[in-house]
Design an enzyme around this catalytic site. Structure first.
Site, PDB file in Angstrom:
ATOM      1  N   ARG A   1     -10.110  -2.265 -10.235  1.00  0.00           N
ATOM      2  CA  ARG A   1     -11.198  -1.756  -9.394  1.00  0.00           C
ATOM      3  C   ARG A   1     -10.638  -0.622  -8.560  1.00  0.00           C
ATOM      4  O   ARG A   1      -9.598  -0.791  -7.914  1.00  0.00           O
ATOM      5  CB  ARG A   1     -11.752  -2.847  -8.489  1.00  0.00           C
ATOM      6  CG  ARG A   1     -13.130  -2.504  -7.895  1.00  0.00           C
ATOM      7  CD  ARG A   1     -13.596  -3.564  -6.932  1.00  0.00           C
ATOM      8  NE  ARG A   1     -13.082  -3.323  -5.587  1.00  0.00           N
ATOM      9  CZ  ARG A   1     -12.968  -4.249  -4.645  1.00  0.00           C
ATOM     10  NH1 ARG A   1     -13.270  -5.503  -4.910  1.00  0.00           N
ATOM     11  NH2 ARG A   1     -12.504  -3.941  -3.448  1.00  0.00           N
TER      12      ARG A   1
ATOM     13  N   GLU B   1      -7.312  -1.677  -6.726  1.00  0.00           N
ATOM     14  CA  GLU B   1      -7.308  -3.141  -6.676  1.00  0.00           C
ATOM     15  C   GLU B   1      -6.998  -3.716  -8.057  1.00  0.00           C
ATOM     16  O   GLU B   1      -7.847  -3.710  -8.951  1.00  0.00           O
ATOM     17  CB  GLU B   1      -8.668  -3.647  -6.194  1.00  0.00           C
ATOM     18  CG  GLU B   1      -9.065  -3.168  -4.805  1.00  0.00           C
ATOM     19  CD  GLU B   1      -8.498  -4.041  -3.713  1.00  0.00           C
ATOM     20  OE1 GLU B   1      -7.714  -4.964  -4.028  1.00  0.00           O
ATOM     21  OE2 GLU B   1      -8.840  -3.816  -2.532  1.00  0.00           O
TER      22      GLU B   1
ATOM     23  N   GLU C   1      -8.307   2.562  -2.191  1.00  0.00           N
ATOM     24  CA  GLU C   1      -7.545   1.405  -2.655  1.00  0.00           C
ATOM     25  C   GLU C   1      -7.593   1.384  -4.180  1.00  0.00           C
ATOM     26  O   GLU C   1      -8.566   1.821  -4.796  1.00  0.00           O
ATOM     27  CB  GLU C   1      -8.122   0.089  -2.132  1.00  0.00           C
ATOM     28  CG  GLU C   1      -8.155  -0.061  -0.631  1.00  0.00           C
ATOM     29  CD  GLU C   1      -6.829  -0.545  -0.062  1.00  0.00           C
ATOM     30  OE1 GLU C   1      -5.892  -0.764  -0.854  1.00  0.00           O
ATOM     31  OE2 GLU C   1      -6.752  -0.713   1.164  1.00  0.00           O
TER      32      GLU C   1
ATOM     33  N   ARG D   1     -14.799 -10.273   9.534  1.00  0.00           N
ATOM     34  CA  ARG D   1     -15.858  -9.377   9.079  1.00  0.00           C
ATOM     35  C   ARG D   1     -16.146  -9.591   7.594  1.00  0.00           C
ATOM     36  O   ARG D   1     -15.292 -10.083   6.838  1.00  0.00           O
ATOM     37  CB  ARG D   1     -15.466  -7.912   9.316  1.00  0.00           C
ATOM     38  CG  ARG D   1     -14.214  -7.506   8.574  1.00  0.00           C
ATOM     39  CD  ARG D   1     -13.992  -6.003   8.584  1.00  0.00           C
ATOM     40  NE  ARG D   1     -13.835  -5.449   9.896  1.00  0.00           N
ATOM     41  CZ  ARG D   1     -12.669  -5.252  10.519  1.00  0.00           C
ATOM     42  NH1 ARG D   1     -11.538  -5.638   9.931  1.00  0.00           N
ATOM     43  NH2 ARG D   1     -12.599  -4.713  11.703  1.00  0.00           N
TER      44      ARG D   1
ATOM     45  N   LYS E   1       0.792  -1.225   0.000  1.00  0.00           N
ATOM     46  CA  LYS E   1       0.000   0.000   0.000  1.00  0.00           C
ATOM     47  C   LYS E   1       0.828   1.280   0.000  1.00  0.00           C
ATOM     48  O   LYS E   1       0.253   2.382  -0.002  1.00  0.00           O
ATOM     49  CB  LYS E   1      -0.981  -0.018   1.176  1.00  0.00           C
ATOM     50  CG  LYS E   1      -2.080  -1.036   0.981  1.00  0.00           C
ATOM     51  CD  LYS E   1      -3.017  -1.099   2.148  1.00  0.00           C
ATOM     52  CE  LYS E   1      -4.164  -2.073   1.866  1.00  0.00           C
ATOM     53  NZ  LYS E   1      -3.752  -3.423   1.482  1.00  0.00           N
TER      54      LYS E   1
ATOM     55  N   GLN F   1      -3.743   6.092   8.369  1.00  0.00           N
ATOM     56  CA  GLN F   1      -4.577   6.986   7.566  1.00  0.00           C
ATOM     57  C   GLN F   1      -5.616   7.646   8.469  1.00  0.00           C
ATOM     58  O   GLN F   1      -6.055   7.049   9.455  1.00  0.00           O
ATOM     59  CB  GLN F   1      -5.311   6.193   6.468  1.00  0.00           C
ATOM     60  CG  GLN F   1      -4.403   5.494   5.475  1.00  0.00           C
ATOM     61  CD  GLN F   1      -5.171   4.542   4.576  1.00  0.00           C
ATOM     62  OE1 GLN F   1      -6.065   3.842   5.034  1.00  0.00           O
ATOM     63  NE2 GLN F   1      -4.822   4.516   3.306  1.00  0.00           N
ATOM     64  N   PRO F   2      -6.051   8.855   8.131  1.00  0.00           N
ATOM     65  CA  PRO F   2      -7.160   9.434   8.879  1.00  0.00           C
ATOM     66  C   PRO F   2      -8.450   8.676   8.588  1.00  0.00           C
ATOM     67  O   PRO F   2      -8.666   8.195   7.468  1.00  0.00           O
ATOM     68  CB  PRO F   2      -7.239  10.873   8.354  1.00  0.00           C
ATOM     69  CG  PRO F   2      -6.645  10.800   6.984  1.00  0.00           C
ATOM     70  CD  PRO F   2      -5.569   9.746   7.055  1.00  0.00           C
TER      71      PRO F   2
ATOM     72  N   LYS G   1      -3.438  -0.301   9.471  1.00  0.00           N
ATOM     73  CA  LYS G   1      -3.513  -1.566   8.730  1.00  0.00           C
ATOM     74  C   LYS G   1      -2.110  -1.958   8.293  1.00  0.00           C
ATOM     75  O   LYS G   1      -1.200  -1.116   8.257  1.00  0.00           O
ATOM     76  CB  LYS G   1      -4.414  -1.420   7.500  1.00  0.00           C
ATOM     77  CG  LYS G   1      -3.916  -0.409   6.486  1.00  0.00           C
ATOM     78  CD  LYS G   1      -4.869  -0.252   5.307  1.00  0.00           C
ATOM     79  CE  LYS G   1      -6.118   0.492   5.682  1.00  0.00           C
ATOM     80  NZ  LYS G   1      -6.957   0.826   4.497  1.00  0.00           N
TER      81      LYS G   1
END
Length: 300
Positions: free
Chosen positions: A251, A268, A266, A215, A94, A171-172, A133
């Site tokens: 994506r 993808e 993101e 999740r 990322k 990240q915020p 993350k």
């Protein structure tokens, strides 16, 4: 000449849960290919026996990052792998997000901390809260958001990742994500990528301060009609991808910032759910894109 052989690349989890997988294989076979689903780590697969290998649901790549990238290089030497390995390598970490920001793309502000780097609590004390993350992850694994005032917990999360030898992303939190995340799907037309369809889904991180690796990664999916600003932001992101060749699919996941402007969350390019059942004609467009790649690879 027989039908071109196409590997639809998946994983054990993909075989079990990818609802699009049998639809894709059947559609490609109906279009004239000898298509089959093949797990990327299946032993003794002769990838050179395929004219084209299309990555679809290699959903365990993040947990086996180095192994997956090494496989991609080997497979691409034996056949044409789509999307190509340099794109997979770039997109699998990322830190591509701040790189996109440096190229003028509107993205969620992203800081990457590597093991041994400074983990300063002040960087986690953000007005709207913070998301932490791993830099290499999929399906929001080992990811959580922390409300304002809980930055010490966010720091502990980041240090847990760093102590495990993983880079951490900070990240915020974007409050307007509660209005839904947008996912815009683009498919190859032979002359580049074109917008195909889009969905909106409910936010994934619904409970603060909790790492929940079970999740639902795509809750409450509904079709979405993107705004002009959303299309432009997605196209800006795609234009900045350092690809050595054409992409088969992409994506772009977007959310709204506090000014209601879309920002990329993101990009993808490895194994995204393309929601082919959510856009009229999407499966047919995907099949046509693969057919064009098959013809380019085989001349037939």
């Amino acid at each position: 000449m027989g039908a071109a052989r196409v590997a639809v690349v998946t994983s054990a989890a993909g075989i079990a849960y990818d609802q699009d997988l049998p639809l894709i294989v059947d559609a490609l076979c109906a279009d004239g290919s000898a298509a089959e689903a093949v797990t990327w780590d299946a032993p003794s697969v002769d990838w050179g026996g395929f004219d084209l290998a299309v990555i679809r649901s290699a959903w365990d790549y993040a947990e086996r990052h180095a192994e997956f990238l090494a496989w991609a290089d080997r497979a691409d030497r034996a056949t044409r792998l789509w999307n190509p390995p340099p794109v997979l390598r770039w997109n699998s970490d990322k830190r591509y997000l701040p790189e996109l920001a440096g190229r003028g793309v509107a993205v969620v502000p992203t800081t990457v901390i590597d093991p041994g780097g400074r983990c300063d609590e002040a960087d986690f004390d953000l007005p709207t809260g913070v998301v932490v993350k791993p830099a290499v992850s999929a399906a929001a694994r080992d990811t959580a958001w922390y409300e304002p005032g809980r930055h010490a917990d966010a720091v502990r999360h980041a240090r847990m990742l760093l102590d495990g030898g993983r880079s951490a992303v900070v990240q915020p939190y974007l409050p307007l994500v509660e209005e839904g995340e947008r996912a815009l799907v683009f498919l190859s037309t032979g002359d580049g990528l074109a917008f195909s369809h889009a969905i909106r889904k409910q936010p994934v991180l619904t409970e603060p301060h909790v790492i929940d690796n079970f999740r639902d990664a795509h809750p409450g999916v509904v079709p979405h009609e993107p705004t002009g600003a959303e299309i432009r932001t997605a196209l800006d992101a795609l234009a900045a991808v350092p690809s050595p060749g054409a992409l088969l699919y992409a994506r772009v996941d977007l959310a709204l910032d506090d000014s209601r402007a879309p920002v990329a969350m993101e990009l993808e390019l490895i194994e995204p759910n393309l929601f082919l059942g959510s856009g009229p004609g999407a499966l047919e467009r995907f099949t046509a894109a693969v057919a064009a790649g098959r013809k380019a690879a085989t001349g037939a």
